[in-house]
Design an enzyme around this catalytic site. Structure first.
Site, PDB file in Angstrom:
ATOM      1  N   ASN A  37      43.822  47.050  40.995  1.00 28.90           N
ATOM      2  CA  ASN A  37      44.540  46.282  39.842  1.00 28.90           C
ATOM      3  C   ASN A  37      44.226  46.999  38.491  1.00 28.90           C
ATOM      4  OD1 ASN A  37      46.184  44.086  38.696  1.00 28.90           O
ATOM      5  ND2 ASN A  37      44.838  42.629  39.378  1.00 28.90           N
ATOM      6  N   HIS A 122      43.986  28.497  45.911  1.00 31.35           N
ATOM      7  CA  HIS A 122      43.715  28.352  44.481  1.00 31.35           C
ATOM      8  C   HIS A 122      44.562  27.129  43.853  1.00 31.35           C
ATOM      9  CE1 HIS A 122      42.638  32.984  43.337  1.00 31.35           C
ATOM     10  NE2 HIS A 122      42.233  32.373  44.508  1.00 31.35           N
ATOM     11  N   ARG A 147      39.771  26.216  45.881  1.00 33.79           N
ATOM     12  CA  ARG A 147      39.310  26.721  44.864  1.00 33.79           C
ATOM     13  C   ARG A 147      39.775  25.948  43.479  1.00 33.79           C
ATOM     14  NH1 ARG A 147      39.341  32.617  41.936  1.00 33.79           N
ATOM     15  NH2 ARG A 147      40.983  31.438  40.695  1.00 33.79           N
ATOM     16  N   TYR A 159      40.987  32.573  32.129  1.00 31.61           N
ATOM     17  CA  TYR A 159      41.303  33.525  33.264  1.00 31.61           C
ATOM     18  C   TYR A 159      41.393  32.490  34.464  1.00 31.61           C
ATOM     19  CZ  TYR A 159      41.248  37.297  36.315  1.00 31.61           C
ATOM     20  OH  TYR A 159      41.893  38.312  37.405  1.00 31.61           O
ATOM     21  N   ASP A 210      35.205  29.723  40.838  1.00 32.98           N
ATOM     22  CA  ASP A 210      34.977  31.076  40.354  1.00 32.98           C
ATOM     23  C   ASP A 210      34.894  31.133  38.957  1.00 32.98           C
ATOM     24  OD1 ASP A 210      35.067  33.663  40.132  1.00 32.98           O
ATOM     25  OD2 ASP A 210      36.936  34.002  41.055  1.00 32.98           O
ATOM     26  N   HIS A 212      34.052  33.988  37.619  1.00 34.81           N
ATOM     27  CA  HIS A 212      34.835  35.509  37.084  1.00 34.81           C
ATOM     28  C   HIS A 212      33.744  36.219  36.293  1.00 34.81           C
ATOM     29  CE1 HIS A 212      38.566  34.580  38.646  1.00 34.81           C
ATOM     30  NE2 HIS A 212      38.563  33.484  38.202  1.00 34.81           N
ATOM     31  N   GLU A 236      31.356  31.298  42.785  1.00 32.54           N
ATOM     32  CA  GLU A 236      31.731  32.532  42.945  1.00 32.54           C
ATOM     33  C   GLU A 236      31.569  33.526  41.600  1.00 32.54           C
ATOM     34  OE1 GLU A 236      35.640  33.119  44.252  1.00 32.54           O
ATOM     35  OE2 GLU A 236      35.910  35.085  43.599  1.00 32.54           O
ATOM     36  N   GLU A 262      33.646  40.542  45.067  1.00 31.71           N
ATOM     37  CA  GLU A 262      35.227  41.219  45.127  1.00 31.71           C
ATOM     38  C   GLU A 262      35.118  42.437  44.406  1.00 31.71           C
ATOM     39  OE1 GLU A 262      37.095  37.780  43.450  1.00 31.71           O
ATOM     40  OE2 GLU A 262      37.350  39.039  41.452  1.00 31.71           O
ATOM     41  N   ARG A 283      31.944  38.985  49.173  1.00 28.71           N
ATOM     42  CA  ARG A 283      33.512  39.010  48.854  1.00 28.71           C
ATOM     43  C   ARG A 283      33.958  40.155  49.177  1.00 28.71           C
ATOM     44  NH1 ARG A 283      36.551  35.845  47.905  1.00 28.71           N
ATOM     45  NH2 ARG A 283      37.301  36.455  45.826  1.00 28.71           N
ATOM     46  N   ASP A 316      46.623  40.714  44.258  1.00 31.41           N
ATOM     47  CA  ASP A 316      46.575  42.155  43.916  1.00 31.41           C
ATOM     48  C   ASP A 316      46.040  43.001  45.178  1.00 31.41           C
ATOM     49  OD1 ASP A 316      44.456  40.582  42.830  1.00 31.41           O
ATOM     50  OD2 ASP A 316      43.208  42.575  42.504  1.00 31.41           O
ATOM     51  N   GLU A 339      39.889  34.174  51.403  1.00 33.13           N
ATOM     52  CA  GLU A 339      40.593  33.624  50.092  1.00 33.13           C
ATOM     53  C   GLU A 339      42.205  33.873  50.516  1.00 33.13           C
ATOM     54  OE1 GLU A 339      40.982  34.261  45.429  1.00 33.13           O
ATOM     55  OE2 GLU A 339      40.201  35.854  46.654  1.00 33.13           O
ATOM     56  N   TRP A 402      31.030  41.326  30.614  1.00 34.64           N
ATOM     57  CA  TRP A 402      29.816  41.968  31.312  1.00 34.64           C
ATOM     58  C   TRP A 402      30.202  43.221  32.166  1.00 34.64           C
ATOM     59  CZ3 TRP A 402      24.815  40.695  30.143  1.00 34.64           C
ATOM     60  CH2 TRP A 402      24.623  39.566  29.261  1.00 34.64           C
TER      61      TRP A 402
HETATM   62  O1  EZ4 Z   1      40.027  38.430  39.514  1.00 31.06           O
HETATM   63  O2  EZ4 Z   1      41.895  39.741  42.227  1.00 31.06           O
HETATM   64  O3  EZ4 Z   1      38.822  35.511  43.392  1.00 31.06           O
HETATM   65  N1  EZ4 Z   1      39.516  35.999  42.829  1.00 31.06           N
HETATM   66  C1  EZ4 Z   1      39.655  36.609  41.642  1.00 31.06           C
HETATM   67  C2  EZ4 Z   1      40.972  37.445  41.414  1.00 31.06           C
HETATM   68  C3  EZ4 Z   1      40.426  38.639  40.727  1.00 31.06           C
HETATM   69  C4  EZ4 Z   1      41.554  39.636  40.679  1.00 31.06           C
HETATM   70  C5  EZ4 Z   1      41.193  40.802  40.033  1.00 31.06           C
HETATM   71  O4  EZ4 Z   1      41.945  41.978  40.401  1.00 31.06           O
HETATM   72  O5  EZ4 Z   1      38.828  36.388  40.989  1.00 31.06           O
HETATM   73  O6  EZ4 Z   1      41.731  36.703  40.542  1.00 31.06           O
HETATM   74 CO    CO Z   2      37.060  36.123  41.970  1.00 30.63          CO
END
Ligand code: EZ4
Ligand code: CO
Length: 402
Positions: A37, A122, A147, A159, A210, A212, A236, A262, A283, A316, A339, A402
């Site tokens: 991505n 999600h 999630r 995000y 999540d 992130h 996560e 991930e 992940r 992605d 997921e 980070w």
């Molecule tokens: O941020 O796949 O758990 N899923 C995620 C995604 C990731 C994207 C990054 O390319 O955190 O939304």
């Molecule tokens: Co994630």
């Protein structure tokens, strides 16, 4: 059987995908996903310029030797670009092998260990009420695990939450946008979301969240602790994991199960996390984690330390990766959850596939190989468009992913 050629296919049916198609001298072919991505073309060129010429004439059944050849033989090891390229080759070869032996790939990985692959989807909303409604919709669709992400009061964009109503896509076309972030506001808000969800939907549905990679270890510890009574399936990516030891702090303070990985590429991103039992779910998935060959080994290592799989499955990751993950998920003993972020119709049309969702579970399908194809003619209608993930800054402008 010999590898006769390979080509890189790039398309953008709603978002960008890089796909490797490997051909054999017997007329068969296999598909591998090479999508990274926001850095798609780097992997495409790595494959075209440096990998494909080395594949010609090799035996596609030699998945192990070809993996080692591309990993150790290159001298330069690891890294997302390299590992995505290796993954694409590896997954394409497993597809070829399954087709040649006339059996789904899961049978080459030990056969089915379970009836289906537990999937989580999600749910997101601009605020708690919207997110609660979104979770309800997914429960109605049959999901047993959801999630939940919500917008944060006082922050313009978050995000994981769609800007406009409709389907959410992490990457945005054009140059990267910037989001403002406040860990303080976030930490105050998330426990309220999960309290509302448990009040409304009770205890049976699995809930996930999540972060992130936005928190420090002590912030993550606080969040995990405050979420304990809502018994999440997992928390996560609470903390970025370059410093694996940082997870000791999280672990010392909370019984909320921890998932990360991930963005990991090899077992060396997770060796301490796994061997010290600092996480519960890993992940990594095939496309960024070195393909089926590598993931199977990492999963076996994780199994020794009670760590289960939780393969990344955002949009992605192309349907080729989703299929590869499902064949692996259904076979390995320490599968945890998968997921599932459904692709757009355009993407599903470009990548016709056998896997399907039913009553909370994904099924890989019974077609030989991976059970995914690629419609080149249709894909040509969706040319590559530059797109990036957003960049995250604290309220004072400090870059904070980070
Ligand atoms: O941020 O796949 O758990 N899923 C995620 C995604 C990731 C994207 C990054 O390319 O955190 O939304
Ligand atoms: Co994630």
């Amino acid at each position: 059987m010999k590898i006769k050629g390979a080509k890189v296919l790039i398309c953008s049916p709603g978002r960008n995908f890089v796909t490797l198609k490997v051909y054999t001298d017997e007329g068969s072919y296999g598909l591998g996903d090479a999508t990274l991505n926001g850095r798609e073309l780097a992997v495409a060129n790595y494959l075209t310029d440096h990998v494909i010429p080395c594949l010609i004439g090799r035996d596609p059944f030699q998945t192990e030797d070809i993996w080692q050849y591309l990993y150790r033989g290159a001298y330069w090891r690891r890294g997302p670009v390299t590992m995505s390229a290796i993954s694409a080759v590896d997954v394409a070869l497993w597809d070829i092998k399954g087709k040649a032996l006339n059996t789904p790939v899961y049978n080459l990985l030990g056969g089915k260990s379970r009836q289906g692959v537990l999937a989580y989807c999600h749910a997101n909303g601009a605020d708690i009420n919207e997110t609660v409604d979104a979770v309800g919709k997914h429960i109605e669709e049959g999901y047993l695990a959801v999630r939940a992400q919500s917008g944060i009061p006082g922050l313009k964009n978050t995000y994981g939450v769609a800007k406009k109503k409709g389907s959410y896509e992490p990457a945005e076309r054009g140059l990267p946008s910037e989001h403002a972030w406040s860990s303080e506001k976030y930490l105050l808000h998330v426990p309220k979301l999960f309290e509302s969800l448990r009040v409304k939907y009770g205890d049976d549905v699995h809930l996930l969240h999540d972060a992130h990679h936005r928190l420090t270890p002590i912030q993550a510890a606080r969040l995990g602790k405050e979420l304990e009574s809502y018994h999440l399936f997992w928390l996560e990516d609470a903390v970025p994991a370059e410093l694996q030891e940082g997870f000791r702090i999280v672990r010392q303070h909370t019984t909320t199960p921890i998932a990360v990985g991930e963005i990991f590429n090899t077992v060396w991103d997770a060796n301490i996390l796994i061997s010290e039992q600092l996480i519960d779910y890993l992940r990594m998935t095939t496309v960024h984690g070195g393909g089926i060959t590598n993931l199977k080994k990492v999963a076996a290592f994780a199994d020794m330390y009670h760590v289960q799989s939780g393969c990344h499955g955002a949009t992605d990751l192309s349907p080729v990766t989703m299929a590869a993950a499902l064949h692996l998920d259904i076979a390995i003993p320490n599968f945890g959850i998968q997921e599932h972020m459904p692709h757009t119709k355009e993407t599903d049309d470009v990548f016709p596939h056998e896997y399907f969702f039913e009553k909370g579970y994904l099924q890989p399908g019974e077609k030989p190989g991976l059970g995914v194809d690629y419609n080149e003619k249709l894909a040509a209608k969706f040319p590559y468009q530059r797109a990036y993930l957003p960049v995250n800054r604290k309220l004072d402008g400090t870059l904070w992913n980070w």
